[in-house]
Design an enzyme around this catalytic site. Structure first.
Site, short mmCIF file in Angstrom:
data_model
loop_
_atom_site.label_atom_id
_atom_site.label_comp_id
_atom_site.label_asym_id
_atom_site.label_seq_id
_atom_site.Cartn_x
_atom_site.Cartn_y
_atom_site.Cartn_z
CB CYS A 241 45.84 50.69 48.36
SG CYS A 241 45.66 51.73 49.82
CB ALA A 242 46.86 44.86 47.39
CB ALA A 243 41.85 45.10 45.37
N GLY A 245 45.36 43.74 42.39
CA GLY A 245 46.55 42.92 42.55
C GLY A 245 47.57 42.98 41.44
CE LYS A 247 50.63 50.36 40.28
NZ LYS A 247 49.16 50.40 40.23
CG ASP A 265 41.69 47.05 48.34
OD1 ASP A 265 42.51 47.54 47.52
OD2 ASP A 265 40.56 47.53 48.54
CG ASP A 291 40.42 51.95 56.73
OD1 ASP A 291 41.44 52.47 56.24
OD2 ASP A 291 39.35 52.57 56.88
CB CYS A 363 46.83 56.34 38.31
SG CYS A 363 45.24 55.93 39.04
#
Ligand SMILES: C[S@@+](CC[C@H](N)C(=O)[O-])C[C@H]1O[C@@H](n2cnc3c(N)ncnc32)[C@H](O)[C@@H]1O
Length: 426
Positions: A241-243, A245, A247, A265, A291, A363
């Site tokens: 779930c990168a966007a 970016g 991390k 993402d 997904d 978070c």
């Protein structure tokens, strides 16, 4: 304000749309007024309810937003009162509501005359639960009976600004010296090897070498992700779930750029800033719009040595950075998010090689999205074990939690985050 409160749009999107109409020199003020007003909005709305003898009709609700911004200036900034009132009255014309000028003027002047008594009525405590939605206060009280007031108070304050030095291009000490030379005061954070905490936030573009990829803006708690997952040079890594970016880039920097990263993402639009971020920092990854609930061994690089799942969540640990969350999230969202978190976690597990490690991160400060998800996952997966985590000494606000570690947002420190590290049996 109106876009968030009445139209249900996110502040980031609404601000981006409005920014073009505001000169560059006023952008910081625009941000401060929007973020600040949203932090205190329930209190400002309580003041408005007293100041207006009857509620405005729906067609005029934009004036509620206008007056909330005016009250924020009068209550919480050093903008001279006469200037704030005059600009607000002028704005009634810009909004095509010149006949409201008298009403707005009268309400704000009454506030100035009676402000001590009015502020005493609506309170000034930053930990006032009225500043948070009831459903969230209820969940915080249940989860953190000893900490919920502090979470509310910290979430209504300005967040600090932390940097992550791109240690492939600069050593942290060398970059710290460049900051000093630019007149920007910062200090290191023990245990976070690339982090610098600024004494005062500054626009990112004022940071030396920002455009050249020497540095990124990233909260201290968020900088734990790459350290805890600790990918080793040459490994195959999935950031699921990168966007946008942040991390992904840190994972690469942590391993000196020598990783085979696949960054996924579901939101193809959010992959554009991810690509820009990587390009600015001189890093590269395979980028895929997909997904993660339908994760497949056909994905580039699978099976992976390490997987980062920075899951979609309520973001209740970062309310101070996204005060619109208080108005946009609903209680029922938490169960929906938990179901998504379970589905992604289960799908990704099959992409991890035996002996590989998966870091689950959110978070959020809600156990429903954190320790309860991981406990349920461990109970259902015999080949999954928890790896215990040790945190740097600079991370002061970790509270006891099993499984995983829960960080609560700290004044002047990191955001609220949750981490759990899982290893697949060999
Ligand atoms: C917390 S954000 C990720 C932040 C990012 N890791 C960083 O540090 O910059 C969560 C991301 O999950 C993405 N997302 C939500 N549902 C997803 C799904 N089913 N599959 C893949 N990505 C998803 C969202 O689009 C969002 O970009």
């Amino acid at each position: 304000m109106h876009a968030v409160r009445v139209e249900g749009r996110s502040l980031t999107v609404a601000l981006a749309a409005a920014a073009g109409a505001v000169p560059a020199r006023d952008q910081a003020l625009l941000q401060e007024l929007c973020y600040g007003t949203l932090r205190l909005l329930p209190r400002l709305e309580a003041l408005l309810a007293i100041l207006l003898s009857r509620p405005l009709r729906r067609a005029d609700w934009i004036l509620n937003a206008l007056m909330a911004v005016a009250l924020y200036q009068l209550v919480a900034t050093r903008i001279p009162a006469h200037a704030a009132v005059a600009a607000t009255v002028d704005a009634t014309r810009t909004l095509g509501k010149p006949r409201a000028a008298g009403l707005v003027n009268a309400a704000l002047r009454r506030f100035l005359r009676e402000q001590d008594a009015l502020l005493a009525r609506v309170g000034s405590d930053p930990a006032d639960p009225a500043l948070f939605p009831d459903w969230l206060v209820g969940r915080l009280k249940a989860a953190w009976p000893d900490h919920w007031r502090r979470i509310v108070a910290v979430s209504n304050q300005h967040p600090p600004m932390a940097l992550r030095v791109n240690t492939i291009r600069r050593e942290r000490a060398a970059y710290a010296a460049e900051l000093t030379a630019a007149g920007i005061a910062a200090r290191t954070l023990p245990g976070l090897p690339a982090a610098l905490l600024l004494e005062q936030p500054v626009p990112a573009l004022r940071l030396p070498g920002f455009a050249d990829g020497l540095v990124s803006v990233q909260d201290a708690s968020a900088q734990l992700a790459a350290l805890l997952l600790d990918p080793q040079p040459g490994e195959r890594v999935l950031d699921a779930c990168a966007a946008p970016g942040n991390k992904t880039a840190h994972l690469l920097e942590h391993a000196g750029g020598d990783l085979k990263v696949t960054a996924v993402d579901v939101d193809a639009e959010r992959l554009a800033p991810l690509k820009e971020n990587l390009a600015r920092l001189g890093l590269s990854a395979v980028v895929l719009a997909a997904d993660a609930r339908a994760a497949s061994l056909d994905w580039p690089g699978a099976p992976y040595d390490r997987i980062l799942l920075d899951a979609p969540c309520s973001a209740t640990g970062v309310v101070r950075r996204h005060p619109d969350i208080k108005y946009l999230r609903r209680d029922a969202d938490i169960a929906t998010l938990a179901a998504t978190q379970d589905a992604i976690l289960a799908a990704l597990w099959g992409l991890l090689r035996p002996g590989g490690r998966l870091l689950y991160a959110t978070c959020s400060v809600l156990p429903d999205e954190n320790r309860e998800r991981i406990a349920a996952f461990l109970a259902a997966h015999q080949d999954a074990g928890e790896v215990s985590l040790s945190l740097p000494t600079s991370i002061a606000d970790a509270v006891p939690c099993t499984p995983g570690v829960q960080l609560l947002p700290t004044a002047g420190g990191g955001d609220g985050f949750y981490y759990a590290l899982l290893e697949r049996a060999r």
